[in-house]
Design an enzyme around this catalytic site. Sequence first.
Site, PDB file in Angstrom:
ATOM      1  N   PRO A 112      -5.722   4.616   7.713  1.00 15.81           N
ATOM      2  CA  PRO A 112      -7.044   4.099   8.832  1.00 15.81           C
ATOM      3  C   PRO A 112      -7.580   2.656   8.058  1.00 15.81           C
ATOM      4  CG  PRO A 112      -6.466   6.537   8.887  1.00 15.81           C
ATOM      5  CD  PRO A 112      -6.186   5.802   7.895  1.00 15.81           C
TER       6      PRO A 112
ATOM      7  N   CYS B 178      13.654  11.812   7.061  1.00 16.74           N
ATOM      8  CA  CYS B 178      12.988  11.201   8.434  1.00 16.74           C
ATOM      9  C   CYS B 178      14.908  11.531   8.884  1.00 16.74           C
ATOM     10  CB  CYS B 178      13.144  10.162   8.149  1.00 16.74           C
ATOM     11  SG  CYS B 178      13.544   8.899   7.422  1.00 16.74           S
TER      12      CYS B 178
ATOM     13  N   GLU C 229       9.465  16.762  15.494  1.00 19.75           N
ATOM     14  CA  GLU C 229      10.252  16.519  13.860  1.00 19.75           C
ATOM     15  C   GLU C 229       9.347  17.188  13.116  1.00 19.75           C
ATOM     16  OE1 GLU C 229      11.622  13.248  11.180  1.00 19.75           O
ATOM     17  OE2 GLU C 229       8.840  12.795  11.936  1.00 19.75           O
TER      18      GLU C 229
ATOM     19  N   GLY D 234      -4.476   0.431   4.856  1.00 14.72           N
ATOM     20  CA  GLY D 234      -2.810   0.068   6.396  1.00 14.72           C
ATOM     21  C   GLY D 234      -3.642  -0.803   7.010  1.00 14.72           C
TER      22      GLY D 234
ATOM     23  N   GLY E 187      -4.688   2.968  -1.279  1.00 16.35           N
ATOM     24  CA  GLY E 187      -5.306   3.377  -0.489  1.00 16.35           C
ATOM     25  C   GLY E 187      -4.914   4.054   0.579  1.00 16.35           C
ATOM     26  N   ASP E 188      -5.800   4.199   1.737  1.00 12.28           N
ATOM     27  CA  ASP E 188      -5.222   5.189   2.766  1.00 12.28           C
ATOM     28  C   ASP E 188      -5.072   4.292   4.322  1.00 12.28           C
ATOM     29  OD1 ASP E 188      -7.602   4.626   4.374  1.00 12.28           O
ATOM     30  OD2 ASP E 188      -8.763   6.365   4.135  1.00 12.28           O
TER      31      ASP E 188
ATOM     32  N   GLU F 217      10.607   1.830  10.224  1.00  9.04           N
ATOM     33  CA  GLU F 217      11.304   3.084   9.910  1.00  9.04           C
ATOM     34  C   GLU F 217      10.947   3.841   9.688  1.00  9.04           C
ATOM     35  OE1 GLU F 217      12.876   6.398   8.247  1.00  9.04           O
ATOM     36  OE2 GLU F 217      13.527   5.313   6.113  1.00  9.04           O
TER      37      GLU F 217
ATOM     38  N   LYS G 221       0.651  -1.247  -0.143  1.00  9.29           N
ATOM     39  CA  LYS G 221      -0.156  -0.065   0.239  1.00  9.29           C
ATOM     40  C   LYS G 221       1.139   1.599  -0.021  1.00  9.29           C
ATOM     41  CE  LYS G 221      -1.113   3.214   3.156  1.00  9.29           C
ATOM     42  NZ  LYS G 221      -1.605   4.254   1.904  1.00  9.29           N
TER      43      LYS G 221
END
Length: 479
Positions: A204, A279, A378, A207, A201-202, A245, A170
Amino acid sequence: MRELLQHYIDGKWVDSEGGQRREVINPATEEPCAVISVGTQKDVDKAVAAARRAFVTYSQTTREERLALLERIVEEYKKRAADLAQSMAEEMGAPLSFAITAQVGAGIGGFISTIAALKDFDFMEDGPGYKVAYEPIGVVGMITPWNWPLNQIALKVAPALAAGDTMVLKPSEECPTNAKIFAEILDAAGVPPGVFNLVQGDGPTTGNAISSHPDVEMVSFTGSTRAGIQVAIAAAPTVKRVHQELGGKSPNIILDDADFQKAVAGGVASVMLNSGQSCNAPTRMLVPGKRMDEVIAIAKAAAEAHTVGDPNGNHKMGPVVSETQWNKIQGLIQKGIDEGATLVTGGVGRPEGLDKGYYVKPTVFANVTNDMTIAKEEIFGPVVSILGYDTVEEAVTVGNDTEYGLAAYVSGGDQGEVRKVAAQLRAGQVNLNGASPDLMAPFGGYKMSGNGREWGDHAFGEFLETKAILGYSAKVAAE
């Protein structure tokens, strides 16, 4: 506007079962540029079932067969490089020149490093009276982000294919087209049906369906620490392996004997790369307090050299990926001002001359203290926080004073001192004096930056099970 309403399941493009449409916004124009169908539980169930069927035969392929497959993927990937770059310029705002060199290049690098590792990887090791076999783990669920989309897809798909696993991917709903092209590449390369499956997809909905699925033996996730926690929670009841990660707030310690022009300007440039959306960006620059004025001058010039504008132009920086990210970054910049940090350059609002698009000013704060919000959270935007220190011991303490531990950076003239500082930093990868990336070096984090590693042979262990075979060396009894 491109329509990406089908999923790639069992070697075919198929319609979603009940998926809702979701628009993808071009961050430079704020207009829709594509639409996806959000994958449902039924879509994920079909993809996982296809992967389980394919695992029976793909897991038994030889090293030579997998190497040949990976090499065919590389060749097909090269043919689609321009298409991949254009999709990322449009959907995530990466300048086209950066997209073709860095973004597309990172993806192909993941396959090249995997090929090199696979050639020498020992799937069977001898012990005193036993053997240790490294075998494919099974069906792997993969959830990837928008900031380095092809890089993260490749760093999951390549080692999984090399290990003999099958998979369901995904990709990010913010940047889905490159994943569709990637699926077309794998199809053209002859990846057997069901080995690789793509469900748009998203988080919630899609995933969560992947993370919690009882027939998925492992989930590999790259993204924010917040989302990573949710993935781990969803995966926990099925006791599957969770490989992550996550976020970072990397310290960049510049020692007093460093080349300040090179180290400071290089540190700023590293943060501005990809509009600050990396990141492992060295966002906390720690410098000797007595040299703060010198550092400010260098950092200001370096940041202001980064032009911002249309990704299809000749600018160093495009927009950040979405309105949500833009608003978050603006709020944190304002927080830095409110908490008393010195605004060196940049600040809130769009850069001059840009009245549309999610563009952020290259921003530098100085005289930051480690209790300020901009030193702890972050930001994931083009914002550098400069902190002063009195002693090297203080710099190390402040550098480690974070919940994250993905990367760290050290610059200095005395190589022995640089190495001594690096040894004390709690981070999964430490860069000394601006060293170039190494595609075989492991990458991953300590603490809340995740678990597991990517790149080269270190990635193999993440996608393999370990089997001890006792009595392997014993003589076979006569019948």
